[in-house]
Design an enzyme around this catalytic site. Structure first.
Site, short mmCIF file in Angstrom:
data_model
loop_
_atom_site.label_atom_id
_atom_site.label_comp_id
_atom_site.label_asym_id
_atom_site.label_seq_id
_atom_site.Cartn_x
_atom_site.Cartn_y
_atom_site.Cartn_z
N ARG A 41 0.76 -1.21 -0.03
CA ARG A 41 0.01 0.11 -0.03
C ARG A 41 1.06 1.26 -0.03
NH1 ARG A 41 -4.84 -1.82 4.22
NH2 ARG A 41 -6.18 -2.93 2.62
N LYS A 198 -19.06 -18.19 3.97
CA LYS A 198 -20.45 -18.09 4.28
C LYS A 198 -21.28 -17.48 3.08
CE LYS A 198 -20.26 -18.16 9.51
NZ LYS A 198 -20.43 -17.31 10.46
N GLY A 351 -8.46 -10.04 0.25
CA GLY A 351 -7.36 -10.48 0.73
C GLY A 351 -6.85 -11.88 0.24
N GLY A 374 -13.17 -4.24 1.81
CA GLY A 374 -14.70 -4.07 1.96
C GLY A 374 -15.06 -3.34 0.89
#
Length: 397
Positions: A41, A198, A351, A374
């Site tokens: 980053r 999930k 990730g 996100g």
């Protein structure tokens, strides 16, 4: 998406002598001693900073780091290690400035790093008084932090409301261009890979993509729930039995459009979840009650790879098996290799996805690798990100 771009302002000669405030994403992992363990980053933020300096600006850079408590400085929350690494990459000292909200002494050609912005009271709640103070520091606000684009905070949204000029840095602009190319104007067929443990965490993404894509490949625990919904045995595999109806609804929505959710025809199973557990390939109809499904099988991998090689656009979020264990990594490797070989434009984010891309060394074969976890997921959900929204508003103002 119509936004102002910092590179355009620089090309037009509008940056020289100006105070430029860059919101970067320098939230890097550190070890217990505070040493940076992975600096992607920071390296990704350098082009924007260098561009501003080369254009003759006085440059302020800030970022969050970790999860500090507002107003309570602790040494582990400091951007000091980031300032050191940034200085090494830029080939010059980068001073770290604390208590900077009320003013920063800076001349054109200089660069400073402003201490962790989430230490400022009101940052996370996008306090208007704070945002106006931040805007007063600068002539040009540059958002170059896609990883925080889904959050409306003082340094990502509020400052953009009140700054004289608000624009996107090259990293953020590249994300916008890649997302637009992949989702707004895709070359068909458009194939999405959505994997994870999930269904519940990615249900809205699956539902949103079901109305857009030509093939929706599901993997991991999500695939197990879809297999259950298709009437297949999954043994003691991770799944959400109470979401079978939602999985069927996604399958039906795709089918109604002449599209498909490919259900695995074979799988790789084990009796225990362990790196050294013996791996067994089975037809999807033959999974035993005490089996754990930990990867897709070779027939399924070959079918999916063939589809990916024929795709026009590929969106990838998540490995299709427990790729950290070599015995259960072949499915994810087959997917990764097929994406690398495809002539499709591909965009990948998340990730675990980035870890898989690194593991198989295909970084240069993926069209665009997203830096935001996100934020990337919220784009796939069809949400408008706050940072995009305010930059669009300001561009049209």
């Amino acid at each position: 998406m119509k936004i102002l771009r910092f590179t355009d302002l620089a090309a037009q000669g509008k940056v020289a002598g100006q105070r430029v405030f860059i919101r970067a994403d320098l939230n890097v992992p550190q070890d217990d001693a505070g040493n940076i363990t992975e600096d992607t980053r920071i390296r990704a933020s350098v082009p924007c900073i260098r561009h501003a300096l080369d254009a003759g600006a006085a440059v302020m850079v800030t970022s969050h780091l970790g999860r500090p408590t507002e107003g309570q400085f602790k040494p582990e929350d400091s951007l000091a290690p980031v300032a050191k690494r940034l200085g090494e990459l830029l080939g010059r000292e980068v001073p770290l400035v604390s208590d900077w909200v009320d003013g920063v002494d800076l001349k054109p050609g200089q660069v400073v790093l402003l201490e962790n912005c989430r230490l400022n009271k009101g940052e996370k709640k996008n306090d208007e008084a704070l945002a106006r103070k931040l805007a007063a520091l600068t002539d040009i606000y540059v958002n170059d932090a896609f990883g925080t684009a889904h959050r409306a905070e003082a340094t990502t949204y509020g400052i953009a409301q009140f700054a004289k000029v608000a624009c996107a840095g090259p990293l953020l602009a590249a994300e916008i261009d890649a997302i637009t190319k992949a989702l707004a104007n895709p070359k068909r067929p458009l194939v999405a890979i959505v994997a994870g443990s999930k269904v519940s965490t990615k249900l809205t993404i699956l539902e949103s993509l079901a109305g857009k894509v030509d093939q929706l490949i599901v993997g991991g625990g999500i695939a197990n729930t879809f297999m259950l919904a298709a009437g297949l045995p999954i043994g003691k595999s991770l799944a959400e039995a109470d979401l079978q109806d939602q999985a069927r609804a996604v399958i039906d929505a795709m089918r109604a459009r002449g599209a498909a959710v490919p259900i695995p025809v074979d799988v790789v199973t084990a009796k225990t979840f362990a790196a050294d557990a013996p791996a067994t390939v089975k037809d999807a109809t033959d999974v035993a009650e005490d089996d754990l499904i930990l990867d897709i099988g070779p027939k399924t991998a070959a079918q999916l790879a063939a589809q990916l090689r024929e795709a026009g656009t590929i969106v990838w979020n998540g490995p299709v098996g427990v790729f950290e264990f070599d015995a259960f990594a072949k499915g994810t490797e087959a997917i990764a290799r097929a994406i690398a070989e495809s002539s499709a434009f591909s965009i990948a984010g998340g990730g675990d996805t980035l870890a898989a891309i690194a593991k198989y060394g295909i970084e240069d074969k993926v069209g665009y690798i997203s830096t935001g976890g996100g934020a990337f997921l919220e784009v796939l959900e069809g949400k408008t990100l706050p940072a995009f929204e305010i930059l669009e508003k300001r561009a049209g103002a």
